[in-house]
Enzyme design. Structure first.
Site, PDB file in Angstrom:
ATOM      1  N   LYS A  69      -5.396 -10.653  -5.557  1.00 14.86           N
ATOM      2  CA  LYS A  69      -6.582 -10.817  -4.708  1.00 14.86           C
ATOM      3  C   LYS A  69      -7.762  -9.995  -5.224  1.00 14.86           C
ATOM      4  O   LYS A  69      -7.586  -8.887  -5.711  1.00 14.86           O
ATOM      5  CB  LYS A  69      -6.199 -10.344  -3.291  1.00 14.86           C
ATOM      6  CG  LYS A  69      -7.253 -10.508  -2.252  1.00 14.86           C
ATOM      7  CD  LYS A  69      -6.836  -9.899  -0.920  1.00 14.86           C
ATOM      8  CE  LYS A  69      -7.039  -8.393  -0.886  1.00 14.86           C
ATOM      9  NZ  LYS A  69      -7.015  -7.818   0.480  1.00 14.86           N
ATOM     10  N   LYS A 116       0.824  -1.219   0.000  1.00  9.26           N
ATOM     11  CA  LYS A 116       0.000   0.000   0.000  1.00  9.26           C
ATOM     12  C   LYS A 116       0.855   1.265   0.000  1.00  9.26           C
ATOM     13  O   LYS A 116       0.441   2.280  -0.546  1.00  9.26           O
ATOM     14  CB  LYS A 116      -0.946  -0.002   1.206  1.00  9.26           C
ATOM     15  CG  LYS A 116      -1.971  -1.117   1.137  1.00  9.26           C
ATOM     16  CD  LYS A 116      -3.363  -0.572   1.106  1.00  9.26           C
ATOM     17  CE  LYS A 116      -4.320  -1.617   0.582  1.00  9.26           C
ATOM     18  NZ  LYS A 116      -5.455  -1.846   1.408  1.00  9.26           N
ATOM     19  N   LYS A 152     -11.604  -4.956  -2.639  1.00  4.54           N
ATOM     20  CA  LYS A 152     -12.649  -3.967  -2.865  1.00  4.54           C
ATOM     21  C   LYS A 152     -12.126  -2.577  -3.169  1.00  4.54           C
ATOM     22  O   LYS A 152     -12.837  -1.762  -3.713  1.00  4.54           O
ATOM     23  CB  LYS A 152     -13.617  -3.940  -1.692  1.00  4.54           C
ATOM     24  CG  LYS A 152     -13.022  -3.514  -0.362  1.00  4.54           C
ATOM     25  CD  LYS A 152     -14.154  -3.268   0.606  1.00  4.54           C
ATOM     26  CE  LYS A 152     -13.979  -3.984   1.925  1.00  4.54           C
ATOM     27  NZ  LYS A 152     -12.788  -3.559   2.667  1.00  4.54           N
TER      28      LYS A 152
HETATM   29  P1  AMP Z   1     -11.062  -6.055   4.063  1.00  7.84           P
HETATM   30  O1  AMP Z   1     -11.821  -5.956   2.783  1.00  7.84           O
HETATM   31  O2  AMP Z   1      -9.594  -5.933   3.816  1.00  7.84           O
HETATM   32  O3  AMP Z   1     -11.583  -5.205   5.144  1.00  7.84           O
HETATM   33  O4  AMP Z   1     -11.267  -7.561   4.552  1.00  7.84           O
HETATM   34  C1  AMP Z   1     -12.330  -8.020   5.369  1.00  7.84           C
HETATM   35  C2  AMP Z   1     -12.195  -9.528   5.505  1.00  7.84           C
HETATM   36  O5  AMP Z   1     -12.378 -10.163   4.243  1.00  7.84           O
HETATM   37  C3  AMP Z   1     -10.807  -9.956   5.985  1.00  7.84           C
HETATM   38  O6  AMP Z   1     -10.949 -11.052   6.856  1.00  7.84           O
HETATM   39  C4  AMP Z   1     -10.104 -10.374   4.724  1.00  7.84           C
HETATM   40  O7  AMP Z   1      -9.094 -11.322   4.949  1.00  7.84           O
HETATM   41  C5  AMP Z   1     -11.259 -10.971   3.921  1.00  7.84           C
HETATM   42  N1  AMP Z   1     -10.999 -10.851   2.470  1.00  7.84           N
HETATM   43  C6  AMP Z   1     -10.874  -9.699   1.770  1.00  7.84           C
HETATM   44  N2  AMP Z   1     -10.647  -9.961   0.466  1.00  7.84           N
HETATM   45  C7  AMP Z   1     -10.626 -11.316   0.337  1.00  7.84           C
HETATM   46  C8  AMP Z   1     -10.442 -12.210  -0.763  1.00  7.84           C
HETATM   47  N3  AMP Z   1     -10.241 -11.765  -1.988  1.00  7.84           N
HETATM   48  N4  AMP Z   1     -10.489 -13.536  -0.499  1.00  7.84           N
HETATM   49  C9  AMP Z   1     -10.713 -14.002   0.740  1.00  7.84           C
HETATM   50  N5  AMP Z   1     -10.889 -13.222   1.818  1.00  7.84           N
HETATM   51  C10 AMP Z   1     -10.852 -11.883   1.630  1.00  7.84           C
END
Ligand code: AMP
Ligand code: TRP
Length: 331
Positions: A197, A112, A200
């Protein structure tokens, strides 16, 4: 009773990766078997360039989607991080426990900070100290388990290290937590770039399925997913990442092992079609509940207020104990 804590950042619309990697387990299993807290970690959304109005909007949307996904405020605590002061209060003590070197080693910081520089933005100091705040989120509640996708396991490891170090230096204060990742779909990949990955906050949306995507948008994205130049449907993440990703998504939706599913297909087209329909079906009830929740914004406000009150009460004794243990005077 086991305590479970996890969170989601309001930096974009929630994706299928968030759901399969984390949120679905929170709703289907975790809230029923433990004292569970699920948090919209809005302070974490301020570590990169942000728009205040957008963070506000996305925070409510993320909380709404957590409820739509099945989190039940009678079964677990759903709240917003900034509503509970204990997180920021404990974070500082953990900054005094962590080292500069271990923060700089975090993969997410490296990625990042490079991204910020590329965009011509400065790197916010909070991007570096982010794992201390995340550790505070976890340790404030005496958390045993942290259900997350694979990308977060390094941060949870750091929270473990900080808990152990703090306990050794200042006396037993924190429970030492551990990360739990799903066996399938712990890392859902971008459909247009199956080596990265599904995230979002990516600018490009063609490879990302959002939880609120209409059925036709889901179908289009899955049918256009990048596969490989071969023709055989095999489950091999290294050799055929695009196909493996589809098999994992389908496997996670249907509860079948991806390797076994592969045996039933002799074309990419058929695999894509079934995957698209499985995702559409999976998202349908969630989208219906989301529509109902949006029609009653007062309900969400009440849930978040109640959640914050309960969370505050749970975190306070541990954070107070940490303040005493590290050498700060009782007020
Ligand atoms: P975040 O979007 O970074 O706030 O992630 C929220 C939760 O979703 C965390 O536990 C991440 O590890 C999980 N997560 C986010 N993107 C993925 C993905 N592409 N595959 C699996 N888990 C994800
Ligand atoms: N850093 C996590 C992510 O980007 C979100 C998060 C913040 C979190 N605090 C947490 C996850 C505590 C689990 C526990 O996904």
């Amino acid at each position: 009773m086991t305590t479970i804590f996890s969170g989601v950042k309001p930096t974009g619309h929630l994706t299928l990766g968030n759901y399969l990697g984390a949120v679905r387990r929170w709703a289907e299993e975790d809230q029923h078997r433990a004292d569970a807290l699920f948090c919209v970690v809005d302070l974490h959304a301020l570590t990169m360039q942000h728009d205040p109005a957008r963070v506000r909007r996305l925070s409510r949307q993320a909380a709404t989607l957590l409820l739509a996904a099945g989190l039940d405020p009678e079964q677990c605590t759903v709240f917003v991080q900034s509503h509970v002061d204990e997180h920021a209060r404990l974070s500082y003590l953990l900054e005094c426990t962590a080292t500069d070197g271990e923060m700089r080693r975090m993969i997410q910081y490296k990625e990042k900070s490079a991204q910020a520089k590329e965009a011509g933005d400065s790197v916010r100091l909070s991007l570096l100290t982010y794992p201390a705040l995340m550790a505070a989120d976890i340790l404030a509640y005496g958390t045993d388990e942290v259900p997350v996708g694979e990308d977060q396991t390094q941060h949870v490891e750091l929270a473990r290290d900080l808990a152990v170090r703090f306990n050794q230096r200042y006396g037993h204060t924190f429970v030492v937590p551990k990360a739990t990742a799903p066996t399938v779909a712990a890392r859902v990949m971008d459909l247009q770039d199956p080596t990265s990955k599904m995230g979002k906050s990516h600018a490009e949306g063609a490879g990302i399925i959002y939880l609120l995507d209409e059925p036709d948008a889901v179908r289009k994205k899955v049918m256009r997913a990048v596969t490989d130049s071969g023709r055989d449907v095999v489950y091999d993440r290294a050799a055929s990442p695009g196909v493996a990703n589809l098999l994992e998504v389908l496997g996670s939706c249907t509860g079948q092992p991806p390797g076994k599913l592969a045996e039933g297909y002799d074309s990419y087209g058929a695999l894509k079609k079934d995957t698209a329909e499985a995702v559409v079906e999976l998202l349908h009830p969630l989208q219906e509940r989301h529509a109902a929740l949006v029609a009653d914004p007062g309900y969400l406000t009440t849930v978040l207020r109640g959640g914050a009150a309960r969370a505050r009460e749970m975190a306070r004794p541990t954070v107070d104990a940490a303040y005493r243990a590290i050498g700060l005077l009782e007020p």
